[in-house]
Scaffold this active site. Structure first.
Site, short mmCIF file in Angstrom:
data_model
loop_
_atom_site.label_atom_id
_atom_site.label_comp_id
_atom_site.label_asym_id
_atom_site.label_seq_id
_atom_site.Cartn_x
_atom_site.Cartn_y
_atom_site.Cartn_z
N GLU A 71 19.21 45.64 -13.90
CA GLU A 71 18.87 44.31 -14.37
C GLU A 71 19.03 43.28 -13.25
O GLU A 71 19.91 43.41 -12.39
CB GLU A 71 19.80 43.89 -15.53
CG GLU A 71 19.56 44.65 -16.81
CD GLU A 71 20.40 44.11 -17.96
OE1 GLU A 71 21.09 43.08 -17.77
OE2 GLU A 71 20.37 44.71 -19.04
N CYS B 52 24.64 40.60 -20.01
CA CYS B 52 24.30 41.57 -18.97
C CYS B 52 24.48 42.99 -19.51
O CYS B 52 25.52 43.33 -20.07
CB CYS B 52 25.21 41.35 -17.76
SG CYS B 52 24.79 42.41 -16.38
N CYS C 58 20.75 36.23 -10.37
CA CYS C 58 21.94 37.02 -10.69
C CYS C 58 21.60 38.47 -10.40
O CYS C 58 20.71 39.05 -11.03
CB CYS C 58 22.31 36.83 -12.15
SG CYS C 58 23.77 37.78 -12.66
N CYS D 260 28.58 50.27 -14.84
CA CYS D 260 29.85 49.77 -14.30
C CYS D 260 30.99 50.67 -14.76
O CYS D 260 31.06 51.02 -15.95
CB CYS D 260 30.09 48.33 -14.76
SG CYS D 260 31.59 47.60 -14.06
N CYS E 148 35.41 47.02 -19.06
CA CYS E 148 35.93 45.82 -19.72
C CYS E 148 35.48 45.80 -21.18
O CYS E 148 34.30 46.04 -21.48
CB CYS E 148 35.47 44.57 -18.99
SG CYS E 148 36.08 44.46 -17.29
#
Length: 372
Positions: A117, A356, A130, A137, A141
């Site tokens: 993205e 995101c 961005c 990832c 989180c």
């Protein structure tokens, strides 16, 4: 000068698709994008061209935005035929989603068929991109859509630079600002991120002071970044005012206590002379109370820093909620009253799949549903 005006190729293949032209051997070759003018000069000399051709190739890659060496018409047809298979390193637009406020989110298909993205965020005076630094990832989180999708691999320098060129081409407007706040943890891919910062600065002409690198904090890596003596802004994703709450939200915080992270941030300020920005996502009734504001102010008192408060952008995978505007304003005022530099950043493009990682996940789900 803007990059090439040719319309990016629209694709509708699955996330794991690979074009017929991309053999494993070809993908292993390091493309030209991301290389400096000196490196490109060395490359053209190795391929039988005079040194001045390096500057021309640099202009065609970074200013004209070529996707193939066949497009470089200042070179002879014979030489272009000889090197036509060598990759420039450009992606293709897999999907494009535009919000009413003008923000555009892109899914870009890379040379190996994987999808990342990037987001173009326009305003009257600037165009911010961005960018992602990883595919997925590994940080996990709890409130993050990207982390829910797992981790595939790091991005290469050229794959980061390509995101900026793609957005610039699509908007037909020069990019002014870069934020490394897309998919991934930049400081787990430090070498490629540093390479991208230098290329975006030296090859495309975007000032380092217009770039922000965001991290949740990797032990020792903030100091490594400081040693580079770059003029970027460091943004640390804090999201909590104490260690127990931060550990709940960010699993990696178990190995990196808040006190140690803040000590490393203070070292960054001393080494670079630049303040640190702290990102703090406000989650309703979890980290947005008066006592949390007081704790945060206490931790940052006397710190050369700035706090960005970000009201949460809900995702379907978890039950966290966005706080009320009154709660956000109250938290902000409490920090101001204690002498903390603070601002509120309301996310752009809050419509469908805004967070995101959500757009990529939704398109992957659509592909699976269609194939079923």
């Amino acid at each position: 000068m803007l990059a090439a005006t040719t319309e990016p190729q629209l694709e509708s293949k699955s996330d794991n698709a690979r074009s017929d032209d991309d053999s494993p051997q070809e993908i292993a070759v390091v493309p030209l994008l991301g290389r400096s003018i000196e490196a490109l000069t060395e490359w053209v000399i190795q391929h039988g061209q005079p040194a001045y051709r390096g500057k021309q190739l640099h202009q065609w890659i970074y200013q004209k935005g070529i996707r193939s060496l066949d497009e470089v018409t200042v070179f002879s047809k014979k030489w272009r035929a000889e090197v036509s298979g060598f990759p420039v390193g450009r992606s293709h637009i897999h999907h494009r989603s535009e919000s009413p406020d003008g923000t555009i989110k892109y899914l870009l298909r890379l040379r190996d068929g994987l999808i990342i993205e990037a987001v173009g965020i326009p305003s009257d005076k600037r165009l911010t991109v961005c960018v992602s630094s990883q595919i997925g990832c590994p940080m996990g989180c709890d409130f993050c859509a990207t982390g829910k999708g797992g981790f595939t691999r790091n991005l290469e320098t050229y794959e980061i630079v390509d995101q900026v060129l793609t957005v610039q081409e699509d908007f037909q407007r020069r990019v002014s600002n870069i934020v490394f706040m897309g998919m991934g943890e930049p400081l787990l891919n430090t070498e490629a991120v540093i390479g991208a910062v230098r290329s975006l600065n030296q090859d495309i002409g975007i000032g380092q002071r217009m770039m922000t690198v965001s991290t949740v904090g990797i032990p020792g890596h903030i100091r490594r970044l400081a040693e580079q003596q770059m003029q970027i802004t460091l943004a640390v994703s804090l999201h909590a005012s104490n260690q127990a709450l931060r550990t709940r939200l960010i699993p990696s915080a178990k190995q990196y206590p808040l006190s140690a992270l803040l000590d490393e941030c203070r070292d960054y300020v001393k080494m670079t002379g630049r303040r640190v920005t702290f990102e703090y996502i406000l989650l309703a009734d979890l980290n947005d109370r008066s006592e949390h504001a007081a704790e945060l102010a206490s931790e940052l008192r006397g710190f050369q820093s700035h706090v960005n408060l970000i009201p949460y952008n809900p995702i379907s995978e978890v039950d966290y909620q966005r706080p009320s505007r009154a709660r956000v304003e109250g938290f902000t005022q409490q920090l101001k009253d204690k002498g903390i530099a603070v601002s509120v950043r309301y996310s752009r493009g809050l419509e469908k799949d805004a967070a995101c990682g959500q757009l990529r996940a939704s398109k992957a789900a659509e592909t699976i549903s269609t194939a079923s």
